[in-house]
Design an enzyme around this catalytic site. Structure first.
Site, mmCIF file in Angstrom:
data_model
loop_
_atom_site.group_PDB
_atom_site.id
_atom_site.type_symbol
_atom_site.label_atom_id
_atom_site.label_comp_id
_atom_site.label_asym_id
_atom_site.label_seq_id
_atom_site.Cartn_x
_atom_site.Cartn_y
_atom_site.Cartn_z
ATOM 1 N N ARG A 136 -7.146 -7.869 -9.855
ATOM 2 C CA ARG A 136 -7.764 -9.441 -9.792
ATOM 3 C C ARG A 136 -9.390 -9.141 -10.517
ATOM 4 O O ARG A 136 -9.608 -7.782 -10.308
ATOM 5 C CB ARG A 136 -7.787 -10.618 -8.931
ATOM 6 C CG ARG A 136 -7.836 -9.435 -7.634
ATOM 7 C CD ARG A 136 -8.885 -10.895 -6.807
ATOM 8 N NE ARG A 136 -8.328 -9.851 -4.973
ATOM 9 C CZ ARG A 136 -9.292 -8.892 -4.272
ATOM 10 N NH1 ARG A 136 -10.843 -9.640 -5.056
ATOM 11 N NH2 ARG A 136 -9.707 -8.886 -3.260
ATOM 12 N N HIS A 180 -14.524 -3.885 8.042
ATOM 13 C CA HIS A 180 -14.093 -3.969 6.892
ATOM 14 C C HIS A 180 -13.741 -4.645 5.556
ATOM 15 O O HIS A 180 -13.647 -4.926 4.279
ATOM 16 C CB HIS A 180 -12.362 -3.605 6.385
ATOM 17 C CG HIS A 180 -12.780 -2.703 8.200
ATOM 18 N ND1 HIS A 180 -12.320 -0.949 7.616
ATOM 19 C CD2 HIS A 180 -11.496 -2.821 9.078
ATOM 20 C CE1 HIS A 180 -11.462 -0.560 9.017
ATOM 21 N NE2 HIS A 180 -11.276 -0.864 9.846
ATOM 22 N N LYS A 199 1.129 -1.454 0.036
ATOM 23 C CA LYS A 199 -0.432 -0.189 0.350
ATOM 24 C C LYS A 199 1.240 1.304 0.376
ATOM 25 O O LYS A 199 0.166 2.239 -0.520
ATOM 26 C CB LYS A 199 -1.140 0.262 0.971
ATOM 27 C CG LYS A 199 -2.123 -0.846 1.133
ATOM 28 C CD LYS A 199 -2.889 -0.422 2.215
ATOM 29 C CE LYS A 199 -4.197 -1.666 1.765
ATOM 30 N NZ LYS A 199 -3.890 -3.184 2.444
ATOM 31 N N GLU A 256 -2.487 6.684 7.990
ATOM 32 C CA GLU A 256 -3.798 7.948 7.529
ATOM 33 C C GLU A 256 -4.745 8.852 7.775
ATOM 34 O O GLU A 256 -5.523 8.227 8.994
ATOM 35 C CB GLU A 256 -4.687 6.957 6.037
ATOM 36 C CG GLU A 256 -4.173 6.212 4.812
ATOM 37 C CD GLU A 256 -4.889 5.284 4.120
ATOM 38 O OE1 GLU A 256 -4.792 4.735 3.152
ATOM 39 O OE2 GLU A 256 -5.969 4.994 4.591
#
Length: 622
Positions: free
Chosen positions: A297, A235, A116, A200
């Site tokens: 994907r 999530h 990430k 973040e």
């Protein structure tokens, strides 16, 4: 064009790929573990290869076995589906090195977007807006705490190699940062073998919006518009839809253009998804939507994009992998209507969504004009503890959002996977929720409304009456025990649903509406608002009032024998307890239908039995 394809996956996605491959005239090869020997994808493929024991790490995650299976069956290409090895760059390269076609992006693209922090740096360089945060190499706790303070609380700590909600912690205040960081790093190291994190800015009322992108080997890249995946639990996506509610054309154009830039930055080939996080506190605005990550994907939720664009994304994957250019240009793609997808899982919302396992005796989730069902199960399929417990994806369409939502709610209302516990009732309440209907979607929606979404399923009186009526018609109760006259014209009967006892009025079935029902053995399954109820007579058949019973005591559902109270040859009296069955987290006592002798005994304590298995046979005494 590829002529033979091995699918390195199982369940719903394997069946989905087989469906398109068959339509294209491509021979398919399935792989399966011990647990999946009788699975639907194995039965649907042209050929199937056993690749090992049930645990995924010994079968579906062993790349060498999958490549060997492809070579042994003459398959030209390997499609990884999603999950398992689909985003494993080393496996993709091994497939290519073996002289096979990899139906997916280049290994370098997978690597570039796999971490990430590196991906965000790459996106920022490509002009793609990224969430404010820190993605550097310095992983000292004190330094990270300082950066969190600069960003401003609340912040989100995320494992750079994370996914699926693991390695992620929200921190509301500086005093909580050290403990949250240590916990996140431990989980990241355990799950991904990498304890590096990024930080973040935490978006207070976020929406999860993603864009489907597609590239070919000729340098062409297009987008197929956006999906909203904001309805999540821990999530994990629960309901997805396309297009995104409240998305205006100007914002859509800027968002999708950013997604195409992201794909071009890694020279992308095949199907991919650019995921964004949006601060929707003042509606969707392009300057408040930031890149989050890329999934290299096919996504679980790809059907909603297919339904609004008319594109078969698996077909595009196979054509692009064969070297063909993209079938359509950007100006040939458009949004038509609305689509929603709900993920039907074998899980129990009442126990914290713990996974459920077992055999499905009645799978009643059907495709229709407005509803598409993608699944890997059928009647008799077993959901094992070894894999993700998703049973099916229910995809509903409509000319607008309200039509799609209504179609989804209506199908969930009558969905059954009996006796396997599922989340259909939870999904039904979610789709039926006024706030969801009003487009008040955000990632905290489920948590905010959880008390109203998880309630005990209790059959209403009309359903009880319907069950009593159906059982009476099936068994010709007449004046059997358990009935009573209630007024001059109404007959009632006691019916049992699990451990609960109800009294139902016997009348015409039509009086009780179009409840989906299914009769088997000596009970009736009725489904209402996504909840399944298995009703049986309270009184055993063969009563003195003239019913008929051959003395066979059958298991009413799959379960485990926890008590045997009689022995072969033993004399018993009517109503005496014979066997206790544990099923669906409840105990069910099976009793003698009349006086007699135990002529046959097949039940043993601890034994697992299937529906309608003969447990005891009672021979009547003269």
């Amino acid at each position: 064009m590829i002529t033979s394809l091995l699918i390195a996956n199982r369940g719903e996605i394997a069946c989905r790929i087989i469906r398109t491959a068959r339509a294209m005239g491509i021979r398919t090869v399935a792989v399966y573990s011990d647990a999946d020997a009788k699975a639907l994808h194995v039965r649907q493929a042209d050929e199937a290869v056993h690749i090992g024991p049930s645990p995924a790490r010994e079968s579906y995650l062993v790349g060498e076995k999958i490549i060997a299976a492809a070579k042994a069956t003459g398959a030209e290409a390997i499609h990884p589906g999603y999950g398992f090895l689909s985003e494993n760059a080393e496996f993709a390269q091994a497939v290519i090195d073996a002289g096979l076609i990899w139906v997916g992006p280049r290994p370098a693209s997978i690597t570039a977007m796999g971490l990430k922090d590196a991906a965000k740096k790459l996106m920022a360089e490509a002009g793609v807006p990224v969430t404010p945060g820190y993605m550097g190499e310095n992983q000292e706790a004190a330094y990270l705490a300082d950066k969190a303070g600069e960003i401003g609380y609340p912040v989100l700590i995320k494992a750079v190699a994370g996914g699926g909600g693991k390695g992620m912690r929200k921190v509301d205040a500086a005093a909580d940062f050290a403990d949250a960081l240590a916990s996140c790093q431990r989980e990241a190291a355990s799950s991904f073998g990498n304890d590096h994190v990024l930080i973040e800015k935490y978006i207070q009322r976020p929406r999860h919006i993603e864009v489907q992108v597609f590239g070919d080997m000729h340098g062409n890249i297009v987008h197929l518009f956006e999906r909203d995946c904001s309805l999540q639990r821990r999530h994990q996506k629960v309901i997805e839809e396309a297009p995104a509610p409240g998305m205006d054309e100007a914002t859509r154009e800027q968002l999708c253009a950013a997604a195409v830039r992201a794909a071009k930055a890694v020279d992308y080939v095949g199907a991919g998804t650019i995921e964004f996080i949006a601060d929707a506190s003042e509606g969707l605005r392009a300057d408040r939507i930031w890149f989050m990550e890329m999934n290299t994907r096919l996504q679980v939720e790809h059907p909603v994009t297919e339904e609004i664009t008319g594109v078969d994304l698996v077909e595009w994957q196979l054509r692009v992998a064969s070297g063909e250019p993209l079938p359509l240009r950007q100006d040939q793609l458009a949004i038509n209507g609305w689509a929603m997808e709900a993920r039907l899982y074998a899980e129990d919302p009442a126990t914290g969504f713990l996974p459920a396992t077992g055999i499905i005796a009645n799978f009643n989730v059907k495709s229709s004009g407005w509803v598409r069902v993608d699944t890997g199960v059928s009647d008799g399929s077993e959901v094992s503890p070894f894999y993700d417990p998703m049973i099916a994806k229910v995809i509903a369409t409509g000319s607008d959002r309200e039509e799609a939502r209504t179609a989804l709610r209506n199908e969930l209302e009558r969905s059954s996977t009996w006796p396997l516990t599922n989340n259909a009732a939870f999904l039904y309440r979610l789709a039926d929720h006024p706030a969801f209907a009003a487009e008040e979607v955000h990632t905290g929606f489920i948590a905010d409304h959880l008390d109203g979404l998880i309630v005990e399923a209790v059959p209403d009186q009309s359903l009880i009456d319907a069950a009593a009526t159906s059982l009476a018609a099936a068994e010709r109760w007449g004046d059997a025990a358990g009935f009573r006259l209630n007024g001059p014209r109404q007959l009632t009967a006691r019916v049992r649903e699990g451990s609960r006892l109800f009294v139902g009025a016997i009348g015409e079935w039509a009086e009780h509406g179009a409840v989906r029902h299914w009769t088997r053995g000596d009970g009736i399954l009725a489904v209402d608002q996504g909840a399944s109820f298995w009703f049986t007579r309270d009184e055993p058949r063969g009563s003195a009032a003239g019913g008929v019973h051959d003395g066979a005591i059958l298991s009413p559902m799959p379960g485990r024998i926890i008590a045997v109270d009689v022995a072969a040859g033993q004399a018993v009296t009517k109503g005496q307890k014979l066997v206790t069955l544990e099923a669906m987290k409840m105990e069910h006592s099976l009793t003698a239908p009349f006086d007699g002798v135990v002529a046959e005994l097949n039940a043993t304590v601890g034994g697992q039995v299937q529906v309608e298995a003969l447990l005891v046979r009672i021979q009547a005494t003269e």
